[in-house]
Design a protein around this motif. Sequence first.
Motif, PDB file in Angstrom:
ATOM      1  N   UNK A  90      25.187  40.614   1.543  1.00  0.00           N
ATOM      2  CA  UNK A  90      24.934  39.221   1.598  1.00  0.00           C
ATOM      3  C   UNK A  90      24.936  38.789   0.414  1.00  0.00           C
ATOM      4  N   UNK A  91      24.394  39.041  -0.499  1.00  0.00           N
ATOM      5  CA  UNK A  91      24.568  38.410  -1.937  1.00  0.00           C
ATOM      6  C   UNK A  91      25.867  38.464  -2.532  1.00  0.00           C
ATOM      7  N   UNK A 133      26.552  33.530   6.509  1.00  0.00           N
ATOM      8  CA  UNK A 133      27.059  34.510   5.501  1.00  0.00           C
ATOM      9  C   UNK A 133      26.499  35.869   5.791  1.00  0.00           C
ATOM     10  N   UNK A 134      25.015  35.856   6.111  1.00  0.00           N
ATOM     11  CA  UNK A 134      24.449  37.045   6.484  1.00  0.00           C
ATOM     12  C   UNK A 134      24.849  37.558   7.681  1.00  0.00           C
ATOM     13  N   UNK A 138      26.469  41.428   8.467  1.00  0.00           N
ATOM     14  CA  UNK A 138      25.816  42.267   9.511  1.00  0.00           C
ATOM     15  C   UNK A 138      26.933  42.793  10.483  1.00  0.00           C
ATOM     16  N   UNK A 139      28.204  41.946  10.681  1.00  0.00           N
ATOM     17  CA  UNK A 139      29.007  42.497  11.350  1.00  0.00           C
ATOM     18  C   UNK A 139      29.874  43.524  10.449  1.00  0.00           C
ATOM     19  N   UNK A 140      30.214  43.006   9.368  1.00  0.00           N
ATOM     20  CA  UNK A 140      31.535  43.877   8.762  1.00  0.00           C
ATOM     21  C   UNK A 140      31.293  45.001   8.162  1.00  0.00           C
ATOM     22  N   UNK A 141      29.856  45.095   7.854  1.00  0.00           N
ATOM     23  CA  UNK A 141      29.162  46.522   7.078  1.00  0.00           C
ATOM     24  C   UNK A 141      29.703  47.682   8.208  1.00  0.00           C
ATOM     25  N   UNK A 159      34.113  31.697  10.236  1.00  0.00           N
ATOM     26  CA  UNK A 159      33.738  31.845   8.915  1.00  0.00           C
ATOM     27  C   UNK A 159      33.851  33.130   8.431  1.00  0.00           C
ATOM     28  N   UNK A 160      33.199  33.998   9.386  1.00  0.00           N
ATOM     29  CA  UNK A 160      33.220  35.745   8.852  1.00  0.00           C
ATOM     30  C   UNK A 160      34.672  36.091   8.582  1.00  0.00           C
ATOM     31  N   UNK A 161      35.471  35.693   9.587  1.00  0.00           N
ATOM     32  CA  UNK A 161      37.143  36.156   9.150  1.00  0.00           C
ATOM     33  C   UNK A 161      37.647  35.584   7.910  1.00  0.00           C
ATOM     34  N   UNK A 162      37.162  34.337   7.526  1.00  0.00           N
ATOM     35  CA  UNK A 162      37.642  33.520   6.377  1.00  0.00           C
ATOM     36  C   UNK A 162      36.926  34.234   5.154  1.00  0.00           C
TER      37      UNK A 162
END
Length: 332
Positions: A90-91, A133-134, A138-141, A159-162
């Motif tokens: 996340x950071x 962002x968090x 969560x998802x891509x980890x 947004x996650x995909x971007x």
Amino acid sequence: MRIVSGMRPTGKLHLGHYLGVLKNWIDLQKENECFFFVADWHALSTSYEDKLNLKNLSKELVKDWIAAGIDPDKSTIFIQSNIKEHSELYVILNMITPLGWLERNPTYKDQLQQLQEKGGKDIRTGGFLTYPVLQTADIILYDANKVPIGEDQRPHLEIAREIVRRFHHLFDCEIFTEPQELLSPTPRLLGLDGRKMSKSYNNAIYLTDTKDEIWQKLRVAKTDPQRVRKTDPGDPQKCLVFDYHKAFSDEETIKKVEEGCKNATIGCIECKKWCLESIEKVLEPMREKRATLNDEYIDNIINEGNQKAKDIASKKMQKVNEAVFEIKCSID
């Protein structure tokens, strides 16, 4: 196919949660590798002032999941805050996510406006702004292929995909799976007063309610305003209780209610009693299952899930740190 989804531990689950989320999770776990997590950090983004006992609420949430049919032998259940890699990623993602992407997020703007109109709490915080962002971390980890969402959550996943594409471009390294939406039917069940089902409105039937508690709530639920007397014909489509029948009753009962209401051969109390029995067929087994779930069992399930999630997340973060700090990419 790997599925990742989470739920915030902000209080008791009600019938809306069951219909909108849990039923879908139960179906998904039958044929997919599912990771379901308690999103306790996400709960802080809107409930930071509420002094919630998040540790206890998280365990109670897991009990509700298992009682409803989430199988720990088929799905990985874990607590978000126990996997520190979520915050680490996340950071890093925050460092590369343009502010404009987050400020244009329609969900962010809509919720700010709704809370302002209601005179509610101030959620203009960094945590709420960077919620997507968090969520991305969560998802891509876990290299989720699909994320079950409703139509209103599509902007978050875009947004996650971007963010994934931007990371890959900046560090010249492809280590994440771009998550795709799994649009799922999310039937909306209004509260017993006709408003959104919510604990704040005191209009919800909870998964842990007893039969008597459910009846006390159903008994005073709104019905077709045209049916002042039992002999007045009604329109089931204008009756809130009929929506509950459509969600929980069998076809025979639904037909009986529809015809009885239109022809004024049944009263609202009779209709509500049938509705109670239909809801009980779903909730009674949950209550019985929940009564068998002691804290030691729940702790073991969570610990096992945490370990599995930790193993996957730590390997992914090793690759992320190599890409960011060593400017190289390690791909299996």
